[in-house]
Write a protein that holds these residues in place. Structure first.
Motif, PDB file in Angstrom:
ATOM      1  N   MET A   1      31.193  53.955  37.865  1.00 42.64           N
ATOM      2  CA  MET A   1      32.591  54.091  37.478  1.00 42.64           C
ATOM      3  C   MET A   1      33.514  53.357  38.446  1.00 42.64           C
ATOM      4  N   ALA A   2      33.104  53.224  39.686  1.00 47.05           N
ATOM      5  CA  ALA A   2      33.973  52.568  40.666  1.00 47.05           C
ATOM      6  C   ALA A   2      34.310  51.142  40.235  1.00 47.05           C
ATOM      7  N   LYS A   3      33.309  50.424  39.735  1.00 43.63           N
ATOM      8  CA  LYS A   3      33.542  49.054  39.273  1.00 43.63           C
ATOM      9  C   LYS A   3      34.512  49.051  38.089  1.00 43.63           C
ATOM     10  N   PHE A   4      34.357  50.003  37.187  1.00 42.04           N
ATOM     11  CA  PHE A   4      35.255  50.118  36.039  1.00 42.04           C
ATOM     12  C   PHE A   4      36.701  50.258  36.503  1.00 42.04           C
ATOM     13  N   PHE A   5      36.944  51.156  37.471  1.00 38.16           N
ATOM     14  CA  PHE A   5      38.306  51.375  37.941  1.00 38.16           C
ATOM     15  C   PHE A   5      38.853  50.166  38.697  1.00 38.16           C
ATOM     16  N   LEU A   6      37.986  49.437  39.402  1.00 36.61           N
ATOM     17  CA  LEU A   6      38.430  48.202  40.064  1.00 36.61           C
ATOM     18  C   LEU A   6      38.868  47.172  39.033  1.00 36.61           C
ATOM     19  N   GLU A   7      38.118  47.067  37.946  1.00 38.63           N
ATOM     20  CA  GLU A   7      38.488  46.134  36.875  1.00 38.63           C
ATOM     21  C   GLU A   7      39.798  46.550  36.213  1.00 38.63           C
ATOM     22  N   ILE A   8      39.976  47.843  36.016  1.00 33.69           N
ATOM     23  CA  ILE A   8      41.237  48.345  35.439  1.00 33.69           C
ATOM     24  C   ILE A   8      42.392  48.032  36.378  1.00 33.69           C
ATOM     25  N   ASP A   9      42.206  48.274  37.664  1.00 32.15           N
ATOM     26  CA  ASP A   9      43.265  47.989  38.638  1.00 32.15           C
ATOM     27  C   ASP A   9      43.633  46.508  38.637  1.00 32.15           C
ATOM     28  N   GLU A  10      42.644  45.657  38.478  1.00 32.22           N
ATOM     29  CA  GLU A  10      42.909  44.218  38.421  1.00 32.22           C
ATOM     30  C   GLU A  10      43.729  43.867  37.177  1.00 32.22           C
ATOM     31  N   LEU A  11      43.388  44.459  36.044  1.00 31.04           N
ATOM     32  CA  LEU A  11      44.163  44.221  34.818  1.00 31.04           C
ATOM     33  C   LEU A  11      45.612  44.674  35.008  1.00 31.04           C
ATOM     34  N   ILE A  12      45.794  45.820  35.619  1.00 29.93           N
ATOM     35  CA  ILE A  12      47.149  46.338  35.845  1.00 29.93           C
ATOM     36  C   ILE A  12      47.913  45.398  36.768  1.00 29.93           C
ATOM     37  N   GLN A  13      47.271  44.935  37.836  1.00 30.70           N
ATOM     38  CA  GLN A  13      47.928  44.011  38.765  1.00 30.70           C
ATOM     39  C   GLN A  13      48.293  42.698  38.090  1.00 30.70           C
ATOM     40  N   ASN A  14      47.511  42.293  37.108  1.00 34.13           N
ATOM     41  CA  ASN A  14      47.788  41.064  36.360  1.00 34.13           C
ATOM     42  C   ASN A  14      48.699  41.301  35.166  1.00 34.13           C
ATOM     43  N   ASN A  15      49.311  42.474  35.126  1.00 32.40           N
ATOM     44  CA  ASN A  15      50.248  42.857  34.072  1.00 32.40           C
ATOM     45  C   ASN A  15      49.610  42.853  32.677  1.00 32.40           C
ATOM     46  N   GLU A  16      48.331  43.180  32.624  1.00 31.48           N
ATOM     47  CA  GLU A  16      47.619  43.294  31.354  1.00 31.48           C
ATOM     48  C   GLU A  16      47.421  44.783  31.042  1.00 31.48           C
ATOM     49  N   THR A  17      48.537  45.493  30.997  1.00 30.90           N
ATOM     50  CA  THR A  17      48.479  46.946  30.859  1.00 30.90           C
ATOM     51  C   THR A  17      47.944  47.392  29.507  1.00 30.90           C
ATOM     52  N   GLN A  18      48.238  46.654  28.451  1.00 35.89           N
ATOM     53  CA  GLN A  18      47.737  47.069  27.143  1.00 35.89           C
ATOM     54  C   GLN A  18      46.221  46.941  27.086  1.00 35.89           C
ATOM     55  N   LYS A  19      45.706  45.877  27.670  1.00 31.91           N
ATOM     56  CA  LYS A  19      44.254  45.693  27.718  1.00 31.91           C
ATOM     57  C   LYS A  19      43.619  46.803  28.559  1.00 31.91           C
ATOM     58  N   ALA A  20      44.255  47.123  29.680  1.00 29.09           N
ATOM     59  CA  ALA A  20      43.764  48.214  30.527  1.00 29.09           C
ATOM     60  C   ALA A  20      43.768  49.529  29.757  1.00 29.09           C
ATOM     61  N   LEU A  21      44.846  49.794  29.031  1.00 28.09           N
ATOM     62  CA  LEU A  21      44.932  51.030  28.236  1.00 28.09           C
ATOM     63  C   LEU A  21      43.817  51.101  27.190  1.00 28.09           C
ATOM     64  N   ASN A  22      43.542  49.978  26.548  1.00 26.46           N
ATOM     65  CA  ASN A  22      42.471  49.966  25.541  1.00 26.46           C
ATOM     66  C   ASN A  22      41.127  50.351  26.167  1.00 26.46           C
ATOM     67  N   PHE A  23      40.829  49.786  27.342  1.00 23.74           N
ATOM     68  CA  PHE A  23      39.581  50.128  28.032  1.00 23.74           C
ATOM     69  C   PHE A  23      39.581  51.593  28.474  1.00 23.74           C
ATOM     70  N   LEU A  24      40.719  52.053  28.990  1.00 24.77           N
ATOM     71  CA  LEU A  24      40.813  53.448  29.444  1.00 24.77           C
ATOM     72  C   LEU A  24      40.620  54.419  28.287  1.00 24.77           C
ATOM     73  N   MET A  25      41.241  54.132  27.154  1.00 26.34           N
ATOM     74  CA  MET A  25      41.101  55.021  25.993  1.00 26.34           C
ATOM     75  C   MET A  25      39.675  55.026  25.472  1.00 26.34           C
ATOM     76  N   SER A  26      39.019  53.868  25.500  1.00 30.44           N
ATOM     77  CA  SER A  26      37.612  53.806  25.074  1.00 30.44           C
ATOM     78  C   SER A  26      36.732  54.632  26.004  1.00 30.44           C
ATOM     79  N   GLU A  27      36.974  54.522  27.303  1.00 36.25           N
ATOM     80  CA  GLU A  27      36.185  55.284  28.266  1.00 36.25           C
ATOM     81  C   GLU A  27      36.454  56.778  28.131  1.00 36.25           C
TER      82      GLU A  27
END
Length: 114
Positions: A1-27
């Protein structure tokens, strides 16, 4: 899970919040399928925290508040009221709620013409 959250944090930092939300909701859905409707785990609390952050960035205050509140309740249950993580979630929840209230007050302020 740590890698998953690092990838989510990277998406958020790159202002790809909708993509991050999609992954978070799937998880979150996967966690529910494995552990029941409302799984009680640190991972789920982390999911809700990051969902709150994404919604906050997107200026979707009600959803951000709802997500931060779920993260807070889970952290309170899992770690107790003296945990730094629980305190951080309460702070995020309070900040988001205060910003939402200020925003609503500004939008209802009348401007009188001279």
């Amino acid at each position: 899970m740590a890698k998953f959250f690092l990838e989510i944090d990277e998406l958020i930092q790159n202002n790809e919040t909708q993509k991050a939300l999609n992954f978070l909701m799937s998880e979150l859905e996967a966690q529910r399928e494995m552990f029941g409707k409302e799984p009680n785990s640190e991972e789920v609390a982390e999911i809700y925290e990051r969902m709150g952050l994404c919604y906050d960035i997107q200026r979707m205050a009600e959803r951000a508040i709802e997500s931060y509140a779920k993260a807070y309740r889970l952290n309170l249950k899992l770690k107790g009221s003296n945990s730094p993580k629980t305190a951080k979630m309460l702070e995020s929840l309070t900040d988001c709620s205060n910003q939402s209230t200020k925003s609503k007050n500004k939008s209802h302020t009348k401007i009188e013409s001279p």
